[in-house]
Design a protein around this motif. Structure first.
Motif, mmCIF file in Angstrom:
data_model
loop_
_atom_site.group_PDB
_atom_site.id
_atom_site.type_symbol
_atom_site.label_atom_id
_atom_site.label_comp_id
_atom_site.label_asym_id
_atom_site.label_seq_id
_atom_site.Cartn_x
_atom_site.Cartn_y
_atom_site.Cartn_z
ATOM 1 N N ASP A 181 0.829 -1.209 0.000
ATOM 2 C CA ASP A 181 0.000 0.000 0.000
ATOM 3 C C ASP A 181 0.862 1.257 0.000
ATOM 4 O OD1 ASP A 181 -2.241 -1.592 0.040
ATOM 5 O OD2 ASP A 181 -2.563 -1.426 2.201
ATOM 6 N N ALA A 182 1.987 1.205 0.721
ATOM 7 C CA ALA A 182 2.869 2.366 0.779
ATOM 8 C C ALA A 182 3.498 2.650 -0.582
ATOM 9 C CB ALA A 182 3.951 2.148 1.834
ATOM 10 N N VAL A 183 3.896 1.599 -1.301
ATOM 11 C CA VAL A 183 4.446 1.770 -2.648
ATOM 12 C C VAL A 183 3.400 2.387 -3.572
ATOM 13 C CG1 VAL A 183 5.267 0.551 -4.713
ATOM 14 C CG2 VAL A 183 6.144 -0.083 -2.459
ATOM 15 N N THR A 184 2.178 1.893 -3.490
ATOM 16 C CA THR A 184 1.091 2.417 -4.328
ATOM 17 C C THR A 184 0.860 3.896 -4.059
ATOM 18 O OG1 THR A 184 0.013 0.249 -4.377
ATOM 19 C CG2 THR A 184 -1.337 2.145 -4.942
ATOM 20 N N LEU A 188 -0.097 3.739 -15.737
ATOM 21 C CA LEU A 188 0.804 2.657 -16.126
ATOM 22 C C LEU A 188 2.017 2.599 -15.196
ATOM 23 C CD1 LEU A 188 1.529 0.396 -18.079
ATOM 24 C CD2 LEU A 188 2.628 2.092 -19.546
ATOM 25 N N VAL A 189 2.547 3.767 -14.814
ATOM 26 C CA VAL A 189 3.676 3.816 -13.885
ATOM 27 C C VAL A 189 3.294 3.169 -12.562
ATOM 28 C CG1 VAL A 189 5.234 5.336 -12.607
ATOM 29 C CG2 VAL A 189 4.611 5.893 -14.971
ATOM 30 N N GLN A 190 2.110 3.504 -12.082
ATOM 31 C CA GLN A 190 1.638 2.934 -10.819
ATOM 32 C C GLN A 190 1.463 1.427 -10.927
ATOM 33 O OE1 GLN A 190 -1.810 4.834 -9.022
ATOM 34 N NE2 GLN A 190 -2.556 2.841 -8.323
ATOM 35 N N ILE A 191 0.873 0.971 -12.034
ATOM 36 C CA ILE A 191 0.626 -0.456 -12.221
ATOM 37 C C ILE A 191 1.931 -1.238 -12.263
ATOM 38 C CG2 ILE A 191 -0.168 -2.146 -13.917
ATOM 39 C CD1 ILE A 191 -2.489 -0.253 -14.541
ATOM 40 N N MET A 192 2.937 -0.704 -12.978
ATOM 41 C CA MET A 192 4.206 -1.414 -13.070
ATOM 42 C C MET A 192 4.873 -1.532 -11.706
ATOM 43 S SD MET A 192 4.522 -2.562 -16.040
ATOM 44 C CE MET A 192 6.218 -3.125 -15.955
ATOM 45 N N SER A 193 4.752 -0.489 -10.884
ATOM 46 C CA SER A 193 5.309 -0.562 -9.526
ATOM 47 C C SER A 193 4.586 -1.614 -8.701
ATOM 48 C CB SER A 193 5.206 0.808 -8.846
ATOM 49 O OG SER A 193 5.982 1.771 -9.529
ATOM 50 N N GLN A 194 3.274 -1.684 -8.854
ATOM 51 C CA GLN A 194 2.501 -2.706 -8.142
ATOM 52 C C GLN A 194 2.876 -4.103 -8.613
ATOM 53 O OE1 GLN A 194 -1.391 -1.102 -9.139
ATOM 54 N NE2 GLN A 194 -1.766 -0.621 -6.989
ATOM 55 N N ARG A 195 3.073 -4.257 -9.915
ATOM 56 C CA ARG A 195 3.451 -5.570 -10.453
ATOM 57 C C ARG A 195 4.812 -6.005 -9.940
ATOM 58 N NH1 ARG A 195 2.975 -6.417 -16.698
ATOM 59 N NH2 ARG A 195 3.307 -8.568 -16.005
#
Length: 341
Positions: free
Chosen positions: A106-109, A128-135
């Motif tokens: 959650d903190a990364v998101t 997309l930047v957020q999604i790649m970090s979550q992945r």
């Protein structure tokens, strides 16, 4: 009708056919009305089974003529032309974060979202930047913890220090240097040890992951846990990949091959019968390509085992849902796929 069976409810079939009224290329076709009449005949009492079969054959012929690409497209699966194909057995490994892991995810998101908002020169596609970090995080939390420990303060343009950044910095600093939580790897190694016991020293396993950092992390941990393994990725020259595959095939001590996307293209591993999707790609056909590396002519095992990892309530959960939707779209337009998920 295409199966040569009498539909149990012709009215439903007629309703479905009428839904194509919005597609002129179909409704203007010469045999469209003939097919509608065929369905009406199937609803009428007939003199016997032979008469009913003639109506079915007539409907089949008209349906075939109505198929807009039927004259140029034909699809056959391996199982239609080959005998004794291995059966695919898929295992869904649904994982739940520990409380510490969930706080980090959650903190990364929140951090990536805040960073995108505050930077005027942020990429147009912030999502997309957020999604790649979550992945990346769901692929391997320990590698992302290591990443942020290394990069915090290294970006000269990153001058702000909002609450999201402070929160992620705190969690990262407090992360245990040794034996930090890793739910995915814990489940992974548990399955590996069970398989090794069952296979009695004949373990040959392929593990696919999307991110290079994840592969390096797995190699380090697996080696410490007593498994001989190696990596093929874009960083490995094609000639060296061939040597690694040869060693993997011939050395009984070499048990696990870790691979990025390059391992799913042009290489044969029919001597393996177990595959792990350590993280899930976006495209269902990429999963099929991965499985296709071991589900090949020459596969001697009767069963191919496929393990798919994903975390509940994360981007992986959404990817899995999208995979199912895309598979459904593909099957509606082209035909059934092999068992994938």
């Amino acid at each position: 009708i295409c199966m040569g069976q009498i539909p149990p409810n012709i009215k439903k079939v007629e309703i479905l056919l009428k839904k194509t009224a919005a597609i002129p290329r179909i409704t203007k076709h010469l045999v469209y009305q003939d097919l509608v009449e065929d369905l009406k005949k199937l609803r009428l009492p007939t003199e016997g089974d032979n008469q009913q079969k003639r109506h079915i054959l007539q409907a089949q012929r008209h349906l075939s003529e109505l198929n807009l690409i039927g004259h140029i497209f034909s699809r056959s699966t391996k199982r239609e032309v080959l005998s004794n194909m291995a059966v695919r057995k898929a295992f869904q490994i649904e994982l739940t974060f520990t409380e510490t892991e969930k706080r980090f995810y959650d903190a990364v998101t929140d951090y990536v979202r805040a960073k995108s908002k505050q930077r005027s020169n942020s990429p147009p596609n912030k999502q997309l930047v957020q999604i790649m970090s979550q992945r990346r995080t769901t692929s391997s939390i320990p590698t992302m913890v290591k990443y942020y420990k290394k990069h915090f303060g290294m970006d000269k343009n990153d001058l702000y220090d909002d609450s999201a950044r402070k929160r992620l910095r705190t969690i990262t600093k407090e992360w245990p240097k040794k034996n930090g939580p890793d739910t995915k790897y814990d489940e992974f190694i548990k399955i590996l040890r069970r398989l090794k016991k069952e296979d009695r020293g004949n373990l040959k396993i392929m593990v696919f992951a999307f991110f290079k950092d994840t592969l390096l992390y797995l190699k380090n941990r697996l080696t410490k846990d007593g498994f001989k393994c190696d990596i093929i990725s874009g960083d490995v020259k094609p000639a060296d990949r061939i040597d690694i595959v040869k060693e993997f095939r011939e050395d009984h001590r070499f048990e696990i091959l870790l691979s990025s996307k390059v391992g799913s293209e042009g290489l044969d591993f029919q001597f393996c019968h177990t595959l792990f999707n350590y993280d899930l790609p976006w495209n269902p056909m990429e999963i099929e390509q991965r499985i296709g590396r071991i589900d090949r002519i020459g596969q001697k095992s009767k069963v191919i085992r496929i393990y798919n990892f994903w975390f509940e309530g994360t981007i992986e959960n959404r990817i899995l849902k999208k995979l199912y939707e895309r598979i459904e779209i593909f099957e509606k337009s082209i035909g059934e796929l092999e068992l994938i998920l």
